[in-house]
Design a protein around this motif. Structure first.
Motif, mmCIF file in Angstrom:
data_model
loop_
_atom_site.group_PDB
_atom_site.id
_atom_site.type_symbol
_atom_site.label_atom_id
_atom_site.label_comp_id
_atom_site.label_asym_id
_atom_site.label_seq_id
_atom_site.Cartn_x
_atom_site.Cartn_y
_atom_site.Cartn_z
ATOM 1 N N LEU A 8 0.841 -1.179 0.000
ATOM 2 C CA LEU A 8 0.000 0.000 0.000
ATOM 3 C C LEU A 8 0.885 1.240 0.000
ATOM 4 C CD1 LEU A 8 -2.729 -1.097 2.573
ATOM 5 C CD2 LEU A 8 -2.686 -1.415 0.089
ATOM 6 N N LEU A 14 -5.548 2.176 5.391
ATOM 7 C CA LEU A 14 -5.116 0.788 5.533
ATOM 8 C C LEU A 14 -6.269 -0.197 5.367
ATOM 9 C CD1 LEU A 14 -2.774 -1.191 6.331
ATOM 10 C CD2 LEU A 14 -3.524 -0.873 8.697
ATOM 11 N N ARG A 15 -7.320 -0.030 6.126
ATOM 12 C CA ARG A 15 -8.424 -0.989 6.107
ATOM 13 C C ARG A 15 -9.198 -0.925 4.789
ATOM 14 N NH1 ARG A 15 -12.954 -1.909 10.841
ATOM 15 N NH2 ARG A 15 -14.397 -3.086 9.532
ATOM 16 N N LEU A 39 2.329 4.340 9.727
ATOM 17 C CA LEU A 39 1.035 5.015 9.676
ATOM 18 C C LEU A 39 1.136 6.403 10.290
ATOM 19 C CD1 LEU A 39 -1.187 2.126 11.108
ATOM 20 C CD2 LEU A 39 -0.861 2.689 8.680
ATOM 21 N N LEU A 61 4.027 0.319 12.057
ATOM 22 C CA LEU A 61 3.080 -0.791 12.094
ATOM 23 C C LEU A 61 3.889 -2.058 12.346
ATOM 24 C CD1 LEU A 61 0.255 -2.028 11.648
ATOM 25 C CD2 LEU A 61 0.756 -2.014 9.192
ATOM 26 N N CYS A 95 -6.812 4.872 9.465
ATOM 27 C CA CYS A 95 -5.378 4.600 9.606
ATOM 28 C C CYS A 95 -4.745 4.876 8.241
ATOM 29 C CB CYS A 95 -5.123 3.147 9.999
ATOM 30 S SG CYS A 95 -5.724 2.707 11.624
ATOM 31 N N VAL A 97 -1.630 5.211 5.638
ATOM 32 C CA VAL A 97 -0.266 4.753 5.374
ATOM 33 C C VAL A 97 0.630 5.983 5.231
ATOM 34 C CG1 VAL A 97 1.226 3.522 3.742
ATOM 35 C CG2 VAL A 97 -1.064 2.634 4.277
ATOM 36 N N ALA A 101 2.956 0.148 3.478
ATOM 37 C CA ALA A 101 2.417 -0.977 4.254
ATOM 38 C C ALA A 101 2.620 -2.198 3.370
ATOM 39 C CB ALA A 101 0.950 -0.783 4.605
#
Length: 134
Positions: A8, A14-15, A39, A61, A95, A97, A101
């Motif tokens: 990412l 993130l999610r 993050l 992270l 969240c 990046v 990620a």
């Protein structure tokens, strides 16, 4: 099971990004095998809490794990701040990046994940079905 390594980029949520990757593969169920990166901010719901903890500072992270499905993801993470203090809990939307990620996903094309209220726990819990089952 198929594995899919994903990177990412800065600015990705993130999610949301992981949910989009899984949906883009035409899969309804996946697990995060590993995840690392950075993050800012990190938004975490702590155990038993209703409010979200927002850490608006650079975070590493350290770990990421959980299940991914449309409207049914359940992810946990641990992050460390610049002093090395570690905080962990449920991954919330928001969240972002910071630099990268790096996530390894396990795609489960034969399965469908959903969340349904469980009176025993009081929470919407994971329901696993073979894909195509009602």
């Amino acid at each position: 099971m198929q594995t899919l390594p994903v990177r990412l980029r800065p600015g990705d949520d993130l999610r949301r990004a992981l949910e989009a990757v899984v949906a883009g593969q035409g899969v309804e169920a996946a697990f995060v095998l590993s995840g690392i990166g950075s993050l800012r901010p990190a938004e975490i719901r702590l155990a038993g809490a209703e409010d979200v903890l927002k850490i608006d500072a650079d975070c590493e992270l350290l770990t990421l794990s959980g299940s991914i499905a449309a409207r049914a993801s359940h992810l946990h993470m641990s992050v460390a701040d610049a002093q090395g203090r570690v905080t962990g809990g449920h991954v919330c939307y928001g969240c972002t990046v910071r630099t990268t990620a790096e996530v390894l996903l396990a795609l489960l094309p034969a399965w469908h994940f959903a969340r349904e209220f469980d009176p025993g726990t009081g929470w919407a819990e994971l329901v696993v079905r073979r894909r195509g089952e009602a």
